[in-house]
Write a protein that holds these residues in place. Structure first.
Motif, short mmCIF file in Angstrom:
data_model
loop_
_atom_site.label_atom_id
_atom_site.label_comp_id
_atom_site.label_asym_id
_atom_site.label_seq_id
_atom_site.Cartn_x
_atom_site.Cartn_y
_atom_site.Cartn_z
N SER A 44 -5.75 -1.56 6.39
CA SER A 44 -4.42 -1.25 5.88
C SER A 44 -4.09 0.22 6.09
CB SER A 44 -4.35 -1.59 4.39
OG SER A 44 -3.09 -1.20 3.86
N ALA A 45 -2.81 0.48 6.32
CA ALA A 45 -2.33 1.86 6.39
C ALA A 45 -1.83 2.34 5.03
CB ALA A 45 -1.21 1.97 7.42
N ASP A 46 -1.93 1.48 4.02
CA ASP A 46 -1.42 1.80 2.69
C ASP A 46 -2.56 2.02 1.69
OD1 ASP A 46 1.26 1.44 3.55
OD2 ASP A 46 1.01 -0.74 3.33
N GLU A 47 -2.26 2.73 0.62
CA GLU A 47 -3.23 2.95 -0.44
C GLU A 47 -3.37 1.70 -1.32
OE1 GLU A 47 -3.12 7.20 -2.11
OE2 GLU A 47 -1.05 6.85 -1.45
N VAL A 48 -4.57 1.53 -1.87
CA VAL A 48 -4.84 0.43 -2.79
C VAL A 48 -5.50 1.03 -4.03
CG1 VAL A 48 -6.04 -1.74 -3.17
CG2 VAL A 48 -5.12 -1.21 -0.91
N ILE A 49 -4.86 0.95 -5.19
CA ILE A 49 -5.36 1.58 -6.41
C ILE A 49 -6.13 0.55 -7.22
CG2 ILE A 49 -4.74 2.79 -8.53
CD1 ILE A 49 -2.25 3.81 -7.11
N ALA A 50 -7.40 0.83 -7.49
CA ALA A 50 -8.25 -0.08 -8.26
C ALA A 50 -7.81 -0.09 -9.72
CB ALA A 50 -9.71 0.36 -8.16
N PRO A 51 -7.94 -1.23 -10.41
CA PRO A 51 -7.48 -1.32 -11.81
C PRO A 51 -8.24 -0.41 -12.77
CG PRO A 51 -8.65 -3.32 -11.14
CD PRO A 51 -8.40 -2.54 -9.91
N THR A 52 -9.48 -0.02 -12.41
CA THR A 52 -10.28 0.83 -13.31
C THR A 52 -10.14 2.32 -12.99
OG1 THR A 52 -12.23 0.70 -11.85
CG2 THR A 52 -11.99 -1.01 -13.54
N GLU A 53 -9.28 2.67 -12.03
CA GLU A 53 -9.26 4.04 -11.54
C GLU A 53 -8.88 5.06 -12.62
OE1 GLU A 53 -8.08 4.80 -7.42
OE2 GLU A 53 -6.64 6.26 -8.20
#
Length: 378
Positions: A44-53
């Protein structure tokens, strides 16, 4: 009789060693194949934010404050990393005349534009240890008088553009969750648990342990004689890129640094002082970018993966020169200690991306505010 026994033991031990080596090579081959098939494009060229971040970030800030309190000296609170500076020096960053039009964004939008800057060169440890000890080395560059709205809301950094790098192309953790567990173990002095957190081999991070060991490398001849990388990705206009600053001695007068006494605790500062202040010879670098190719495994959210130069070569977009100068004065060293470098001191065209960069924003801002307040800096 004894000779026959020793011969028998020798044959037995040699066979056991051969079997162990064969098993080790087989395991390595299986692991390499598994890694190859698991880490393939496209990405992916997009960011993915983890739920625990968010929770992980808060825990890391708490541990970082504990670390700087452990390592503070009698009078000052030091940085939680890169505490020891070899020097803060004045530099100039000049955008290349032939910079490709597709890369003309932000501070690189105008070919031939020159920026005045501060450059901080440092060791990576949270404690100011001897230079001969294996360690990471850091370079931070702060461009000055940069117009435009910045990503930071702090008015003290409203005219700055920062680039933060260190001398290894990858980081020893993949994401914020792993950084939390790794940093917590190191903050408690349990370095083995940072990469081997339990008896379950599935939890072991051996590849990341090897990265950490490579990162803790012997000191270079001089702080201006090594390559520094951004490790994490950034935006450059519409592109996802990584930065690199590499020595370019061919752009400066020919110079041979005299042999330094590596037993001295601060020989890297001495090397810098020898070149810039005594011999009055500048140091030259090139600033380069590497563009993400999403068809290959060049991920945004995993900083333990090196982007392949075969797939995407680095392109030079600017030249950096550290001019001959006097820098090692008590006043300038104190000003250097009070400087705050943060990749989020940036124009939107240079926005940091990925989990480790999102973590940096929160941690750098919190630690900087805590440190400066404790040191009485307004």
């Amino acid at each position: 009789m004894f000779s026959r026994l020793w011969l028998w033991l020798g044959r037995l031990i040699s066979r056991i060693v051969i079997v162990l080596v064969a098993l080790g090579l087989a395991g390595w081959a299986i692991g390499a194949l598994f890694f190859h098939f698991e880490h393939q494009g496209p990405v992916s060229a997009d960011e993915v934010i983890a739920p625990t971040e968010a929770a992980d970030t808060r825990a890391i800030i708490t541990d970082a404050i504990a670390v700087i309190e452990q390592h503070r000296d009698n009078t000052r609170v030091l940085r939680d990393a890169h505490a020891k500076a070899h020097g803060c020096v004045r530099a100039q960053v000049r955008v290349r005349d032939d910079i490709p039009s597709s890369l003309r964004h932000g501070v690189f939008s105008e070919p031939g534009r020159e920026w005045n800057a501060w450059m901080r060169l440092s060791n990576g440890n949270a404690y100011p240890q001897f230079d001969r000890i294996n360690d990471a080395r850091g370079m931070a560059i702060k461009l000055l008088d940069v117009p435009g709205d910045k990503l930071t809301r702090d008015p003290r950094h409203a005219s700055e553009q920062d680039f933060v790098m260190f001398n290894h192309p990858v980081f020893f953790v993949r994401d914020v969750a792993e950084y939390r567990s790794n940093f917590a173990a190191q903050a408690e002095g349990k370095k083995v648990l940072a990469f081997l957190p339990s008896l379950d081999p599935r939890s072991w991070e051996l590849r990341h342990l090897f990265i950490a060991l490579k990162t803790l490398s012997p000191a270079p001849q001089s702080p201006v004689a090594t390559v520094y990388s951004s490790v994490a990705p950034f935006k450059l206009g519409p592109h996802n890129i990584k930065y690199r600053v590499a020595p370019a001695p061919e752009q400066c007068p020919a110079y041979q640094l005299p042999e330094q006494n590596r037993d001295l605790p601060n020989f890297l500062r001495s090397a810098l002082y020898q070149q810039l202040s005594l011999d009055r010879v500048p140091a030259c670098f090139v600033l380069q970018v590497q563009q993400q190719n999403t068809e290959h495994y060049m991920p945004i959210e995993d900083t333990s993966i090196e982007w392949s130069e075969t797939v995407s070569a680095f392109e030079t977009i600017a030249d950096v020169q550290v001019m001959a100068q006097d820098f090692d004065s008590p006043g300038q060293n104190l000003d250097c200690d009070n400087l705050s470098f943060n990749p989020w001191h940036a124009l939107p065209e240079h926005r940091p991306i990925g989990g480790i960069n999102r973590l940096r924003k929160a941690v750098y801002e919190s630690i900087s505010a805590y440190r400066l307040e404790r040191n009485g800096v307004r």
